[in-house]
Design an enzyme around this catalytic site. Structure first.
Site, short mmCIF file in Angstrom:
data_model
loop_
_atom_site.label_atom_id
_atom_site.label_comp_id
_atom_site.label_asym_id
_atom_site.label_seq_id
_atom_site.Cartn_x
_atom_site.Cartn_y
_atom_site.Cartn_z
N LYS A 66 3.36 4.40 19.61
CA LYS A 66 4.28 3.65 18.73
C LYS A 66 5.74 4.01 18.99
CE LYS A 66 0.90 2.81 15.11
NZ LYS A 66 0.53 2.91 13.70
N ASN A 87 4.71 -1.04 15.87
CA ASN A 87 3.28 -1.30 16.04
C ASN A 87 2.99 -2.75 16.40
OD1 ASN A 87 3.78 -2.34 13.40
ND2 ASN A 87 1.61 -2.20 12.94
N ASP A 102 3.24 -1.50 9.40
CA ASP A 102 2.37 -0.51 8.74
C ASP A 102 2.78 -0.28 7.28
OD1 ASP A 102 0.63 0.03 10.84
OD2 ASP A 102 1.91 1.62 11.66
N ALA A 128 4.83 13.33 7.96
CA ALA A 128 6.14 12.81 8.41
C ALA A 128 6.04 12.29 9.84
CB ALA A 128 7.20 13.91 8.32
N GLY A 129 4.81 11.90 10.24
CA GLY A 129 4.60 11.34 11.57
C GLY A 129 4.87 9.83 11.56
N LYS A 156 10.68 18.17 9.73
CA LYS A 156 10.41 16.75 10.02
C LYS A 156 10.52 15.90 8.76
CE LYS A 156 6.90 15.59 12.82
NZ LYS A 156 5.59 15.80 13.49
N TYR A 222 -9.43 5.89 6.91
CA TYR A 222 -10.57 5.21 6.28
C TYR A 222 -11.83 5.55 7.07
CZ TYR A 222 -9.28 2.11 10.05
OH TYR A 222 -8.94 1.64 11.29
N GLY A 244 -7.53 3.64 3.55
CA GLY A 244 -6.56 2.79 4.24
C GLY A 244 -7.11 1.53 4.88
#
Ligand code: NDP
Length: 276
Positions: A66, A87, A102, A128-129, A156, A222, A244
């Site tokens: 990404k 994405n 997202d 924090a990714g 981050k 998920y 998710g």
């Protein structure tokens, strides 16, 4: 002529995106083909170029590409700039447009599908990714009372929050950053797990007692049954638990809208995936 799309990543075999987009296409009568592209870690740019030259119309980008997709895009939406991650790639004659769906997928799942209004609530975002980066802007846009970001690597979280703190439309939202442990003693109405801890079958190491009465725990991950984070949240008294899957379908619907100009109905697709 059938328009070609794909999801590109490594690994990508587990992706449900082909199934979701096939359902959207059937539902809306769109003539598209959507496949999976597994590419080597060093081969992202070459694979995108090859797909584009073969008249491909767009790509969904997943782990770990990404950030590379963000750099590769020649034009980016404000959402992509906020996230510093892309994405969705759409190919024009001269341009490669990058977007990020997202975060809006997350918010739509929580608010529209799960009926949980975020405005005025105290929200904790764990991680924090890339996924958390995409979530901060759309979460702030819902005007929570507080958005706290907690991450294993504190710096981050601080860097992520600094990009948004005090910015015009979000000025009324209190924004904080800290380690996972720094929120001991605080209580939140919504706790979103955007860490990848679940991939190793563990929960992030959070303090006890974060969940306020009536709170929701949401895991971007998920799978079958409860994730480790959702099990932990249940033990700690979270009122509502959600994974998710809905976010996945909602981000796909937003992508479909970008590519085809039509918003598909997500409910039957979420139901179908839940029953698999
Ligand atoms: P990244 O690799 O970009 O970021 C991972 C984050 O998780 C970092 O903040 C990292 O902290 C943290 N982390 C990793 N392991 C642990 C651990 N054991 N304990 C605490 N924190 C940990 O991943 P993404 O942001 O892309 O993805 C995060 C999750 O979101 C994944 O599970 C992914 O599947 C899911 N996701 C779901 C989507 C959906 O549509 N439902 C869409 C996108 C992602 P540190 O900075 O310290 O390394």
């Amino acid at each position: 002529m059938t328009d070609r799309y794909a999801v590109i990543g490594n690994p990508v075999g587990h992706s449900k995106s082909p199934l979701i987009h096939a359902e959207f296409a059937r539902q809306t009568g769109q003539d598209i083909e959507y496949s999976r592209l597994l590419v080597p870690i060093e081969g992202f740019q070459a694979a995108v170029e090859e797909f584009r030259l073969a008249a491909g119309k767009g790509l969904n980008v997943t782990l770990p590409f990404k950030l590379e997709a963000y750099q590769l895009a020649t034009r980016r939406s404000p959402r992509a700039d906020d996230a510093e991650a892309v994405n969705v790639l759409s190919f024009g004659r001269e341009s490669v447009e990058g977007d990020n769906t997202d975060g809006i997928g997350l918010v739509r799942d929580i608010e529209a599908n799960l009926g949980f209004s975020i405005a005025g609530k105290r929200v904790l975002l764990l991680g924090a990714g890339g996924a958390a980066q995409g979530a901060v802007g759309p979460l702030l846009a819902t005007q929570p009372a507080l958005l706290a970001v907690g991450n294993r690597t504190t710096e981050k979280a601080q860097r992520l929050v600094a990009r948004f703190a005090g910015r015009g439309p979000f000025a009324s939202v209190v924004v904080q950053a800290g380690s996972l442990n720094s929120y001991a003693g605080a209580r939140f109405d919504l706790v979103v797990n955007a860490t990848s801890a679940s991939l190793k079958d563990t929960a992030p190491d959070i303090p006890m007692g974060l969940f306020a009465a009536g709170s929701m725990a949401y895991d971007m991950m998920y799978g079958q049954g409860l994730t480790p984070f959702l099990r932990l949240a249940q033990q700690q008294g979270a009122d509502r638990l959600a994974d998710g899957l809905g976010m996945l379908v909602e981000q796909a619907a937003e992508t479909f809208l970008i590519w085809r100009g039509i918003r598909p109905d997500t409910h039957p697709v979420i139901q179908q995936l839940q029953s698999l």
